[in-house]
Design a protein around this motif. Structure first.
Motif, PDB file in Angstrom:
ATOM      1  N   ARG A   1     -38.396  -7.301 -18.021  1.00 21.03           N
ATOM      2  CA  ARG A   1     -40.276  -7.181 -18.081  1.00 21.03           C
ATOM      3  C   ARG A   1     -40.203  -6.047 -19.083  1.00 21.03           C
ATOM      4  NH1 ARG A   1     -41.757  -6.443 -13.614  1.00 21.03           N
ATOM      5  NH2 ARG A   1     -40.426  -7.689 -12.074  1.00 21.03           N
TER       6      ARG A   1
ATOM      7  N   TYR B   1     -41.830  -8.988  -6.933  1.00 18.27           N
ATOM      8  CA  TYR B   1     -41.425  -9.779  -7.538  1.00 18.27           C
ATOM      9  C   TYR B   1     -39.992 -10.495  -7.416  1.00 18.27           C
ATOM     10  CZ  TYR B   1     -44.553  -6.513 -10.603  1.00 18.27           C
ATOM     11  OH  TYR B   1     -45.406  -5.913 -11.219  1.00 18.27           O
ATOM     12  N   GLN B   2     -39.608 -10.463  -6.739  1.00 16.45           N
ATOM     13  CA  GLN B   2     -38.266 -11.879  -6.234  1.00 16.45           C
ATOM     14  C   GLN B   2     -38.577 -11.696  -4.739  1.00 16.45           C
ATOM     15  OE1 GLN B   2     -35.586  -8.999  -7.130  1.00 16.45           O
ATOM     16  NE2 GLN B   2     -34.870  -8.801  -4.650  1.00 16.45           N
TER      17      GLN B   2
ATOM     18  N   TYR C   1     -40.260 -20.663 -19.673  1.00 15.41           N
ATOM     19  CA  TYR C   1     -40.832 -19.939 -17.765  1.00 15.41           C
ATOM     20  C   TYR C   1     -39.450 -19.749 -17.222  1.00 15.41           C
ATOM     21  CZ  TYR C   1     -44.998 -17.235 -19.134  1.00 15.41           C
ATOM     22  OH  TYR C   1     -45.504 -16.729 -19.322  1.00 15.41           O
ATOM     23  N   GLN C   2     -38.736 -20.976 -17.159  1.00 10.86           N
ATOM     24  CA  GLN C   2     -37.320 -21.324 -15.773  1.00 10.86           C
ATOM     25  C   GLN C   2     -36.804 -20.320 -16.601  1.00 10.86           C
ATOM     26  OE1 GLN C   2     -37.826 -25.129 -14.877  1.00 10.86           O
ATOM     27  NE2 GLN C   2     -39.646 -25.072 -12.879  1.00 10.86           N
TER      28      GLN C   2
ATOM     29  N   TRP D   1     -52.879 -15.842 -14.209  1.00  8.05           N
ATOM     30  CA  TRP D   1     -51.886 -15.427 -13.677  1.00  8.05           C
ATOM     31  C   TRP D   1     -51.685 -14.411 -13.794  1.00  8.05           C
ATOM     32  CZ3 TRP D   1     -49.114 -18.733 -10.338  1.00  8.05           C
ATOM     33  CH2 TRP D   1     -47.841 -18.264  -9.450  1.00  8.05           C
TER      34      TRP D   1
ATOM     35  N   LEU E   1     -43.343 -24.956 -19.398  1.00  8.94           N
ATOM     36  CA  LEU E   1     -43.572 -23.787 -17.943  1.00  8.94           C
ATOM     37  C   LEU E   1     -41.522 -24.274 -17.844  1.00  8.94           C
ATOM     38  CD1 LEU E   1     -42.651 -24.078 -14.834  1.00  8.94           C
ATOM     39  CD2 LEU E   1     -42.380 -26.017 -14.852  1.00  8.94           C
TER      40      LEU E   1
ATOM     41  N   ILE F   1     -44.052 -14.634  -6.553  1.00 11.64           N
ATOM     42  CA  ILE F   1     -43.387 -14.503  -7.080  1.00 11.64           C
ATOM     43  C   ILE F   1     -44.113 -13.993  -8.471  1.00 11.64           C
ATOM     44  CG2 ILE F   1     -40.722 -14.368  -7.530  1.00 11.64           C
ATOM     45  CD1 ILE F   1     -40.998 -16.272  -5.780  1.00 11.64           C
ATOM     46  N   LEU F   2     -43.819 -12.545  -8.694  1.00 13.71           N
ATOM     47  CA  LEU F   2     -45.218 -12.750 -10.069  1.00 13.71           C
ATOM     48  C   LEU F   2     -44.652 -13.099 -11.134  1.00 13.71           C
ATOM     49  CD1 LEU F   2     -46.011  -8.893  -8.956  1.00 13.71           C
ATOM     50  CD2 LEU F   2     -47.871 -10.791  -9.239  1.00 13.71           C
ATOM     51  N   ASP F   3     -43.248 -13.265 -11.364  1.00 11.30           N
ATOM     52  CA  ASP F   3     -42.667 -14.028 -12.406  1.00 11.30           C
ATOM     53  C   ASP F   3     -42.064 -15.696 -12.646  1.00 11.30           C
ATOM     54  OD1 ASP F   3     -39.958 -12.219 -13.728  1.00 11.30           O
ATOM     55  OD2 ASP F   3     -41.705 -12.390 -14.863  1.00 11.30           O
ATOM     56  N   PRO F   4     -43.390 -16.085 -13.258  1.00 11.34           N
ATOM     57  CA  PRO F   4     -43.639 -17.433 -13.144  1.00 11.34           C
ATOM     58  C   PRO F   4     -42.316 -18.604 -12.956  1.00 11.34           C
ATOM     59  CG  PRO F   4     -45.420 -17.357 -14.535  1.00 11.34           C
ATOM     60  CD  PRO F   4     -44.269 -15.867 -14.323  1.00 11.34           C
ATOM     61  N   GLY F   5     -41.981 -19.727 -11.703  1.00 10.65           N
ATOM     62  CA  GLY F   5     -40.747 -20.206 -12.265  1.00 10.65           C
ATOM     63  C   GLY F   5     -39.335 -19.163 -12.492  1.00 10.65           C
ATOM     64  N   LYS F   6     -39.933 -17.976 -11.396  1.00 10.81           N
ATOM     65  CA  LYS F   6     -37.968 -17.018 -11.068  1.00 10.81           C
ATOM     66  C   LYS F   6     -37.415 -17.497 -10.257  1.00 10.81           C
ATOM     67  CE  LYS F   6     -36.960 -12.479 -10.187  1.00 10.81           C
ATOM     68  NZ  LYS F   6     -37.164 -11.290 -10.478  1.00 10.81           N
TER      69      LYS F   6
ATOM     70  N   SER G   1     -36.367 -16.580 -16.947  1.00  9.43           N
ATOM     71  CA  SER G   1     -35.877 -15.756 -16.143  1.00  9.43           C
ATOM     72  C   SER G   1     -34.776 -16.095 -15.612  1.00  9.43           C
ATOM     73  CB  SER G   1     -37.175 -16.653 -15.268  1.00  9.43           C
ATOM     74  OG  SER G   1     -36.811 -17.356 -15.047  1.00  9.43           O
TER      75      SER G   1
END
Lengths: 575, 329
Positions: free
Chosen positions: B158, A377-378, B131-132, B167, B128, A401-406, B135
């Motif tokens: 989450r 996850y990170q 998402y960025q 994904w 995208l 990393i399961l969160d895209p764009g993390k 996060s």
């Protein structure tokens, strides 16, 4: 011009193991081309649409083993529509016509049909080995044909295929005279098999070394099978759960000590921690352990098992192992070469998962580690930098990393530096998958340093065309590039069109590429197939309305000497 | 273009990650980096909103569609997204984003939240990016400085799963692994999700609380040891027989007491006896034991209760029956 007679040249070529080397020598001169092609026995076709089957058969008449790959890799993740293509039948038919001496067929991500399997079974009297990986389109009826007609079959290896279940009789079709099996893997089958037939088959196969059962096989059956096949080297258990008060449990505890040759274990569906204890006697000799189908085994029980596995070279686990478990791996498994950590609960809160610490620990403790697939996850830049320093020998590094764009949670920065360290340090890196927050900078690093890189997978990364251009420019050995959800457009696509002829394929989905860009590419490079995959229902009508500035959802570009394929479905448009 | 309407704000520590107190609805930077982000403008309640939500501060509740997290961002300032007219781009969660954003450039400049891409791709609004940004925002909001690890911080954020097509990149049979073998029900209680899941899956024995009307002390019954409703009924009898006897009239002689007590436990399952066995399922509803197949019962039962049959009021029974009917269809 050759200074040696042909027989000598041929003999020299025998020492060339890889098909790449053989491909190279065949380009030296016509004479060598002839010698090479007439002596080549193992033929590998990386993209089934790159060349027509008939041409392959014509070039290599003495072919004994054929490997063919079909769909693009992203088909594994449902990004390629179901009936996109990749049909095995033309290959089987062509081989049946021209290469009757075929002994081995290996297909990956192809659509195989029961008819194809039956044709295969009937056409090659010396057929010995069938390996199907991630294929679909067939049922147990096709397997029945293989069992029935392939006398002397040595290997039937079904890995992760989608097989329709038409009943359990297929296993009965192995005749009593079939005693040649060395390897049997039906782990991916969903249905039941006739366990009596299975036990008898095992009993009459003295050479059986690899057996992988499916989930329908109970512990009771497993016990009986192990009793008949104590020489197994590679075992895939079935459903690995039984009440600890049942007799089968006690038999299970006693079954494994007799299997002194066991080196590789997998399966473990529904495994309970209690049943795992049965493995303790064989742990110390294990080189391969796949526990990635056992979500019910908590980290502590995994640790109890793994702390004995000193010789382990390949480990596949779920992230329930936790950082703590990975630390145990690091201190125990000094021979470890490949580690895969899969997510156990992708919708969950990540409470049971691993973090960057686990990866760093393994990289630090396992000096031979060269292949990693890690879901977490990170991840932090400092962790990646540490991993890069610890493991300069990586061949494959795939991080998800399961969160895209993390980003890096410590610094909130992109992971450019971390991956940059990886490519700088691992000079032999052949395969890389990126994830997390990434800018064009990481691609600059990749282009600069990843000179051996052959396959690159990118998702939710980059800022501009520059990213993709860095990669295409710098990675001289790139063969497969697959991109999804990145802001790369026509500028990147068209910067170096000749590059794609040096590669096997390019996949781009949910990017910024337009129809006009694709058309331009197709126009400039006639020996590329530029396929546009459009799954919307009104594709046909919209085709007329399509304007060049419209973005295309999915493109698949690959070099081919076969021209546009004639089996493309409606939603695939080859420009 | 920056929004200069920030004001001095005593930002709570959480948000002090970013030194410049600028309104975080900020705009792009030329470089490939993320550009600076502003924080500012958040009082306690807004900050709270930020902590719990994934939308913009001050965002209206209704506009947030849980299934499409990124949509929250667009409620105030719809972005331009390159719409793909040639197909209903199947991007999973991104689809809705695109369909909603007829957006204009102006609005974006006005108050688009921080962009991550360089000007080179200024016009495109990338899913995208959402998402960025998402996060990043989450990280800002939730990561206290100096807190390096902990998937738990992320777990708070989450709130829903992100159904992006393809994904994470794992094969489908791996996605279903946990649910097919562990039979997870939605866990309301925190902690020990793992333990519960383990318990459900293990053959080790599974203890479930059971209480009986009139008996102050509860017991636990091992459901795995019973493989049928009949066995369960007997197990219940075993557990409470002694306790029930102890409560009854002590004048009666021992064997007769025994008989009477045992009598109490007949008809536990069919409603004919003095007591009836009910259970509470994973949704918190009270159900009659015996309706569903045993395996299904195992996967949903959370606790058991032995009720006096006379106490099963019409109301309760009605509720139970309605639920039964619902599960029947």
């Amino acid at each position: 011009m050759t200074y040696f007679p042909e027989e000598v040249v041929e003999h020299i070529f025998d020492f060339l193991g890889s098909h790449r080397d053989r491909n190279t020598v065949s380009t030296v001169c016509k004479a060598w081309y002839q010698v090479e092609r007439l002596s080549r026995q193992n033929v590998f076709v990386g993209n089934c649409y790159a060349i027509r089957p008939e041409r392959v058969m014509a070039r290599f008449p003495r072919m004994k083993s054929l490997s063919v790959k079909g769909k693009p890799h992203f088909a594994d993740f449902n990004l390629v529509p179901y009936d996109w293509g990749g049909y095995a039948l033309p290959w089987i038919e062509a081989a049946a016509r021209s290469c009757a001496g075929l002994e081995e067929l290996r297909l990956k991500r192809m659509v195989v049909t029961d008819d194809g399997l039956e044709l295969l079974a009937r056409s090659f009297p010396n057929f010995k080995s069938l390996v199907l990986v991630s294929c679909d389109g067939f049922s147990t009826d096709g397997l029945a044909a293989i069992a029935t007609y392939c006398r002397g079959l040595r290997e039937l290896d079904l890995q992760e295929n989608e097989v329709d279940d038409h009943g359990r009789q297929w296993l009965n079709c192995f005749p009593d005279s079939c005693t040649s099996l060395i390897s049997l893997n039906f782990a991916c089958l969903k249905g039941e098999v006739n366990t009596g037939s299975l036990e008898r088959l095992v009993a009459r196969s003295p050479n059986l070394r690899s057996l992988k059962l499916n989930r329908a096989i109970s512990v009771e059956s497993l016990n009986k099978i192990l009793a008949r096949a104590p020489h197994l080297v590679d075992l895939g258990t079935g459903s690995f759960t039984v009440d600890h008060r049942a007799e089968a449990y006690h038999r299970l505890m006693n079954s494994f000590p007799k299997c002194k040759s066991l080196r590789s274990l997998s399966g473990f569906w529904d495994a309970s921690p209690r049943c795992l204890k049965a493995l303790y006697p064989v742990c110390i000799n294990l080189t391969v352990l796949n526990l990635s189908y056992a979500p019910a085994i908590p980290g502590d029980d995994l640790i109890k098992l793994i702390c004995h596995c000193f010789k382990l070279q390949k480990l596949w686990v779920l992230d329930c192992i936790g950082d703590k478990g990975l630390a145990v791996v690091a201190s125990t498994c000094k021979e470890l070469q490949e580690l895969r950590v899969f997510p156990s609960d992708i919708y969950g809160a990540g409470n049971t998962s691993v973090t960057e610490e686990g990866l760093v620990a393994v990289s630090s403790g396992c000096p031979k580690l060269n292949s990693v697939l890690y879901f977490c996850y990170q991840m932090t830049n400092s962790a990646l930098i540490a991993v890069a320093k610890n493991c300069p020998h990586f061949i494959r590094f795939r991080l998800c990393i399961l969160d895209p764009g993390k980003p890096d949670p410590l610094t909130n920065l992109p992971l450019d530096e971390g991956f940059g360290a990886i490519v700088r340090s691992c000079k032999n890196l052949r395969r890389l998958s990126l994830s997390g927050l990434l800018t064009d900078q990481v691609f600059l690093y990749i282009g600069m340093h990843a000179k051996c890189l052959e396959m690159l997978s990118i998702a939710f990364a980059g800022n501009s065309d520059k990213g993709m251009i860095y990669v295409l420019d710098g990675c001289k050995n790139l063969r497969k590039l697959e991109i999804r959800d990145c802001p790369f457009g026509d500028g990147a696509l068209l910067k170096d069109v000749a590059k794609y002829e040096t590669m096997r394929s390019l996949w781009m989905s949910s990017c910024e590429v337009t129809l006009g860009g694709c058309k331009a590419l197709a126009a400039k490079m006639p020996r590329l197939n530029v396929e546009i995959i459009n799954e919307s229902d009104d594709f046909e009508e919209s085709k007329e309305n399509l304007v060049d500035v419209h973005k295309v959802e999915k493109i698949y570009v690959y070099r081919s000497v076969a021209g546009p394929r004639n089996d493309a479905p409606e939603f695939v448009w080859t420009l | 273009m920056e929004d200069l309407t920030s004001r001095e704000d005593a930002c709570p520590q959480l948000l002090d990650l970013i030194p410049n107190e600028r309104y975080w609805l900020m705009v792009q930077d030329a470089g490939g980096g993320r550009g600076s982000r502003g924080i500012g403008r958040l009082d306690a309640s807004e900050e709270k909103k930020l902590e719990l939500r994934l939308g913009l501060p001050g965002e209206v509740e209704e506009e947030r569609k849980p299934s499409v997290l990124s949509l929250g961002f667009f409620s105030k300032t719809p972005k331009t997204t390159s719409i793909n007219p040639c197909h209903g781009a199947k991007r999973g969660v991104f689809e809705e984003v695109e369909s909603n954003s007829e957006g204009s450039q102006q609005q974006q400049e006005e108050g688009g939240f921080f962009q991550l891409q360089s000007r080179a791709v200024s016009e495109k609004k990338w899913s995208l990016k959402t998402y960025q940004q998402q996060s990043l925002e989450r990280e800002e909001a939730h990561v206290a400085p100096g807190n390096p690890t902990g998937p738990s911080t992320n777990s708070q954020t989450r709130t829903t799963s992100l159904p992006v097509v393809g994904w994470p990149p794992i094969r489908s049979f791996r996605k279903n692994l946990a649910s097919s073998s562990v039979k997870q029900s939605v866990e309301h209680e925190n902690g020990n999700i793992e333990a519960k899941a383990k318990a459900e899956n293990n053959n080790k024995g599974w203890l479930v609380k059971i209480n009986m009307d009139g008996i102050p002390i509860g017991r636990k019954v091992d459901l795995k040891a019973c493989d049928s409703y009949e066995k369960l009924s007997l197990a219940v009898q075993d557990l409470f027989l002694g306790l029930l006897e102890a409560q009854k009239d002590t004048c009666a002689s021992a064997p007769r007491k025994d008989e009477e007590a045992k009598q109490a436990f007949t008809g536990l399952l069919d409603g004919s006896g003095e007591y009836t066995l009910v259970y509470e399922d994973n949704e918190g509803d009270r159900m009659l034991v015996g309706d569903v197949p045993w395996e299904m019962f195992l996967s949903t039962v959370k606790r058991l209760r032995v009720l006096k049959s006379s106490d099963l009021s019409a109301l309760r029974l009605g509720a139970v029956c309605r639920k039964r009917a619902a599960t029947d269809c």
